[in-house]
Design an enzyme around this catalytic site. Sequence first.
Site, PDB file in Angstrom:
ATOM      1  N   ALA A 250     -54.696 -12.557  12.792  1.00 36.14           N
ATOM      2  CA  ALA A 250     -55.982 -13.159  13.162  1.00 36.14           C
ATOM      3  C   ALA A 250     -57.103 -12.710  12.229  1.00 36.14           C
ATOM      4  O   ALA A 250     -57.957 -13.505  11.847  1.00 36.14           O
ATOM      5  CB  ALA A 250     -56.317 -12.818  14.611  1.00 36.14           C
TER       6      ALA A 250
ATOM      7  N   PHE B  25     -50.322  -6.417  17.476  1.00 39.70           N
ATOM      8  CA  PHE B  25     -49.991  -6.755  16.084  1.00 39.70           C
ATOM      9  C   PHE B  25     -50.681  -8.043  15.634  1.00 39.70           C
ATOM     10  O   PHE B  25     -50.824  -8.298  14.448  1.00 39.70           O
ATOM     11  CB  PHE B  25     -48.475  -6.880  15.910  1.00 39.70           C
ATOM     12  CG  PHE B  25     -47.924  -8.220  16.316  1.00 39.70           C
ATOM     13  CD1 PHE B  25     -47.721  -8.528  17.645  1.00 39.70           C
ATOM     14  CD2 PHE B  25     -47.633  -9.181  15.357  1.00 39.70           C
ATOM     15  CE1 PHE B  25     -47.235  -9.777  18.019  1.00 39.70           C
ATOM     16  CE2 PHE B  25     -47.143 -10.430  15.715  1.00 39.70           C
ATOM     17  CZ  PHE B  25     -46.942 -10.732  17.056  1.00 39.70           C
ATOM     18  N   LYS B  26     -51.105  -8.866  16.591  1.00 33.99           N
ATOM     19  CA  LYS B  26     -51.732 -10.135  16.224  1.00 33.99           C
ATOM     20  C   LYS B  26     -53.036  -9.929  15.460  1.00 33.99           C
ATOM     21  O   LYS B  26     -53.556 -10.862  14.857  1.00 33.99           O
ATOM     22  CB  LYS B  26     -51.949 -10.997  17.466  1.00 33.99           C
ATOM     23  CG  LYS B  26     -50.633 -11.494  18.068  1.00 33.99           C
ATOM     24  CD  LYS B  26     -50.865 -12.491  19.201  1.00 33.99           C
ATOM     25  CE  LYS B  26     -49.569 -13.145  19.647  1.00 33.99           C
ATOM     26  NZ  LYS B  26     -48.734 -12.261  20.484  1.00 33.99           N
ATOM     27  N   ASP B  27     -53.567  -8.705  15.469  1.00 36.01           N
ATOM     28  CA  ASP B  27     -54.760  -8.414  14.675  1.00 36.01           C
ATOM     29  C   ASP B  27     -54.510  -8.660  13.182  1.00 36.01           C
ATOM     30  O   ASP B  27     -55.412  -9.077  12.459  1.00 36.01           O
ATOM     31  CB  ASP B  27     -55.198  -6.959  14.872  1.00 36.01           C
ATOM     32  CG  ASP B  27     -55.886  -6.747  16.216  1.00 36.01           C
ATOM     33  OD1 ASP B  27     -56.565  -7.678  16.697  1.00 36.01           O
ATOM     34  OD2 ASP B  27     -55.748  -5.650  16.788  1.00 36.01           O
TER      35      ASP B  27
END
Length: 436
Positions: free
Chosen positions: A111, A106-108
Amino acid sequence: MKFYSTNNTSHQVSFKEAVFNSMPQDRGLYMPVQIPRLDEKFLNNLDGYTLPEIAFHVAKNLLGDDIPDGDLRTIIHDAINFYAPVVSLEDSVNVLELWHGPSLAFKDFGARFMSRVMSYFLQEGEKQLDVLVATSGDTGGAVALGFLGVPNTRVTILYPKGKVSGIQELQLTTNGQNIRAIEIDGTFDDCQALVKQAFTDPELNEKFRLTSANSINIARLIPQTFYYFNAYAQLLKQNKDKVVFSVPSGNFGNIGAGILAWKMGLPVEQFIAATNANDTVPEFLKTGIYQAKPSVQTISNAMDVGNPSNWVRIADMFKADSAELTKKVIGFSYTDEETTQAVEKIYSNYNYVVCPHTAIAWQALKDWQQDQPTGKATGVFLSTAHPCKFPDVLPDHVSKAIVIPEEVQGLEEKIKHAASLGTDFEGFKKYLLKNG
Ligand SMILES: *Cc1c(COP(=O)(O)O)cnc(C)c1O
């Protein structure tokens, strides 16, 4: 929109300044001076919009005129170019899959949006932006792939040698271009200490324009609100309008974004903060006492945080109304053994493989539902990473059932490039100056 420091609401800065500073000098965190409420027409008709349309509307309301409409649209279309589907596993148990982006986590969302916003604000002829990031695995991959090829930026990733999974290491070390990786012969905490010291080193700051990419940056928080609205939109299509979200939590950025979405008008019945043995927040929600602790190692290591940095944002959104906070957010924490059992149950119940972080959110949702009258609210647990990133901590028979996504298969053929350094700051500093 102006952003204030949670430690001093009269200290206000522009969005651009908040993005490049990450953290105010007073060590608070940036929050919008006013959380806008979205119009009823939009909220009631969410099911008529696509994810990028929702993202634009939400970002526009939060940012005002900080980025002109056309540019904001371009940033969103470029950053959020993958899906976040809600998949039904059983009646009232749905999984929100947040791992369809390039790093499979999910950090996409955070970021990719942040990298494009930073690049947008860098004016022509400005000094290259040097992003330093320490990672225990997932953050580094998202930041590397988020900034890959983004003009006028360079990323340096520090990761603990031998302590990230095979796929995570490939995502960190095979990019080339403007991304470089350093394996540190130490722990994640050692990596973080090196990065922190670099930010306070006068010589390095003189030579480089250093910035951090960690989860406290407001430009990472904002795009994480998008998928809560989008998940709700998908449920509205099935005439489900009462929703509870269960969120696997470490630094509490993900659930913080959900609470921000709720503050903007998204109808959410309940948030469930699901943690591993690092139970600072569930304990606080139970006892009213916030006691930060040293982190303990678990198999859901992306959530091994003893003092969640985004908690101050959540406290700020409730303006110290702790009665409302403890009503809206409920906490559950689980041991490694319970986590493994949850992974096994999910596999045997639904023939579905999850990473250990996701399993914790499922278990918390089930435990919460147990005490509720049925039909009260539709349950959604957030799946924060693809299980192929954590094969070694899953039981063998479950691990064997993982379907490796195509993007990852290509990675195996690439060559690993990483510098190797120890934990002493002078060695790291010398490396940066020599490879400037
Ligand atoms: C980062 C991460 C988390 C924790 O998210 P926070 O926003 O820090 O609470 C949970 N699961 C996975 C897989 C992660 O990478």
